[in-house]
Design a protein around this motif. Sequence first.
Motif, PDB file in Angstrom:
ATOM      1  N   LEU A   1       7.899   1.222   5.484  1.00  0.00           N
ATOM      2  CA  LEU A   1       6.861   1.850   5.283  1.00  0.00           C
ATOM      3  C   LEU A   1       6.033   2.280   6.636  1.00  0.00           C
ATOM      4  O   LEU A   1       5.366   3.377   6.584  1.00  0.00           O
ATOM      5  CB  LEU A   1       5.594   0.771   4.603  1.00  0.00           C
TER       6      LEU A   1
ATOM      7  N   VAL B   1       6.276   1.526  -0.942  1.00  0.00           N
ATOM      8  CA  VAL B   1       4.637   1.171  -1.182  1.00  0.00           C
ATOM      9  C   VAL B   1       4.861   1.088  -2.874  1.00  0.00           C
ATOM     10  O   VAL B   1       3.922  -0.030  -3.138  1.00  0.00           O
ATOM     11  CB  VAL B   1       3.515   2.287  -0.874  1.00  0.00           C
TER      12      VAL B   1
ATOM     13  N   SER C   1       3.825  -2.674  -4.424  1.00  0.00           N
ATOM     14  CA  SER C   1       2.861  -2.613  -5.398  1.00  0.00           C
ATOM     15  C   SER C   1       3.364  -3.429  -6.755  1.00  0.00           C
ATOM     16  O   SER C   1       2.642  -4.355  -7.138  1.00  0.00           O
ATOM     17  CB  SER C   1       2.500  -1.349  -5.725  1.00  0.00           C
TER      18      SER C   1
ATOM     19  N   ILE D   1      -0.149   1.432   5.038  1.00  0.00           N
ATOM     20  CA  ILE D   1      -0.793   1.771   3.483  1.00  0.00           C
ATOM     21  C   ILE D   1      -1.834   2.894   3.859  1.00  0.00           C
ATOM     22  O   ILE D   1      -1.694   3.840   3.094  1.00  0.00           O
ATOM     23  CB  ILE D   1      -1.286   0.641   2.855  1.00  0.00           C
TER      24      ILE D   1
ATOM     25  N   LEU E   1      -1.806   6.704   2.622  1.00  0.00           N
ATOM     26  CA  LEU E   1      -2.877   6.940   1.663  1.00  0.00           C
ATOM     27  C   LEU E   1      -3.652   8.241   2.156  1.00  0.00           C
ATOM     28  O   LEU E   1      -3.988   9.390   1.394  1.00  0.00           O
ATOM     29  CB  LEU E   1      -3.770   6.043   1.231  1.00  0.00           C
TER      30      LEU E   1
ATOM     31  N   THR F   1       1.310   8.053  -5.733  1.00  0.00           N
ATOM     32  CA  THR F   1       1.354   7.367  -4.446  1.00  0.00           C
ATOM     33  C   THR F   1       0.182   6.668  -4.215  1.00  0.00           C
ATOM     34  O   THR F   1       0.006   5.475  -3.806  1.00  0.00           O
ATOM     35  CB  THR F   1       1.560   8.367  -3.386  1.00  0.00           C
TER      36      THR F   1
ATOM     37  N   LYS G   1      -0.755   3.536  -6.310  1.00  0.00           N
ATOM     38  CA  LYS G   1      -0.070   2.662  -5.661  1.00  0.00           C
ATOM     39  C   LYS G   1      -0.619   1.899  -4.606  1.00  0.00           C
ATOM     40  O   LYS G   1      -0.491   0.647  -4.310  1.00  0.00           O
ATOM     41  CB  LYS G   1       1.540   2.752  -5.738  1.00  0.00           C
ATOM     42  N   CYS G   2      -0.999   2.885  -3.488  1.00  0.00           N
ATOM     43  CA  CYS G   2      -1.506   2.400  -2.457  1.00  0.00           C
ATOM     44  C   CYS G   2      -3.024   1.632  -2.771  1.00  0.00           C
ATOM     45  O   CYS G   2      -3.249   0.666  -2.242  1.00  0.00           O
ATOM     46  CB  CYS G   2      -1.984   3.518  -1.560  1.00  0.00           C
ATOM     47  N   CYS G   3      -3.718   1.984  -3.711  1.00  0.00           N
ATOM     48  CA  CYS G   3      -4.879   1.426  -3.846  1.00  0.00           C
ATOM     49  C   CYS G   3      -4.735   0.105  -4.779  1.00  0.00           C
ATOM     50  O   CYS G   3      -5.457  -0.684  -4.688  1.00  0.00           O
ATOM     51  CB  CYS G   3      -5.966   2.546  -4.543  1.00  0.00           C
TER      52      CYS G   3
END
Length: 383
Positions: free
Chosen positions: A159, A171, A175, A196, A200, A209, A212-214
């Motif tokens: 990452l 990521v 997740s 991350i 983002l 994306t 999944k980051c959130c």
Amino acid sequence: MDSRSSSDGHNSTPDSPSSTFSSSSSAVHRALQLIQSDDQDSKLQGAQEIRRLTKTSQRCRRQLSDSVGPLVSMLRVCGSPESHESALLALLNLAVKDETNKIKIVEAGALEPIITFLPSQSCNLQEYATAALLTLSASAINKPVIGASGAIPLLVEILRHGTPQAKVDSVMALSNLSTHPANLSIILEAKPIPSIVSLLKPCKKSSKTAEKCCALIESLVGFDEGRTALTSEEGGVLAVIEVLENGSLQSREHAVSALLTMCQSDRCRYREAILKDGVIPGLLELTVQGTPKSQTKAHALLRLLRDSPYPRSELQADTLENIVCNIISQIDSDEQSSKAKKMLADMVQVSMEQSLRHLQQRALVCTSTDLPVSTCTSEVSLK
């Protein structure tokens, strides 16, 4: 019959279902023979055939399940990069949308060689290994095994320094793994939040994306280390707010949940950090246009962002408009305040239109039945 022949010209006749099935079975049998051969060139050819056959066919994935062991053995042998890549891609295709194969691949010992490819200097091997872990981590049974394998710190390293595609897959894999509670502490120890946030910030906020980051941030801010890391990272909270404003419905739900978790954990500590980045317009919109869960959480966060929270009984009687006006009055930026007021007016307008449509629908239900008035009223009150 060559599959290309049936697509050339208008006079060709498609194969019948029985002949297609026979051809497929023959190809599967041949691929299994090749992959089980002692000859390395035959194994390579078999892996490539398995990759091709399983690319879109769920039936072939089932029929080629016995190839998992030989393919994992190919990963363990010090062969050529081409051999490793072909085996990885074949295993990846076997695992897609097939829970049984996902579990079988891990049980066959694939994790150890896959993990060794994560720090590889070969971009292809690194990407394929990360993609494989992404697919395998979708299985609830595999999540604790992958977490205990040592893969998580390496995924966080990808990452940070991997190729763009490897970062995205990393990521998403993290997740997936974060939904197993025991993995969260391992993820936190690897300090992934700066990376991350870096991923983002520039990505499209309505993308998978961003979602999944959130989702990962939402899980990590349940811990003090996660909350501290997000607020310490420049633009961290703002990036979450941007998803709250412009993300997909699911992304916005993750974003508002993350911010609410922070505010509930320590309102005095995080209130200003959330307010200063202009969260109010997005929250207002979410109270009307979000999922039911998002709407509930947006209301709860707006109440927590007030300057002086009231006792519960008084808070329940308060209106959203009063809560928001109270917050708006404390916003220093004229631009943010103006935007929030406009959003409030739009929100009230949308709410009124929705209420009017609901009343019209109720009226139609009542007038279109022969029920007594008292019965009709009772039905309406229950809705």
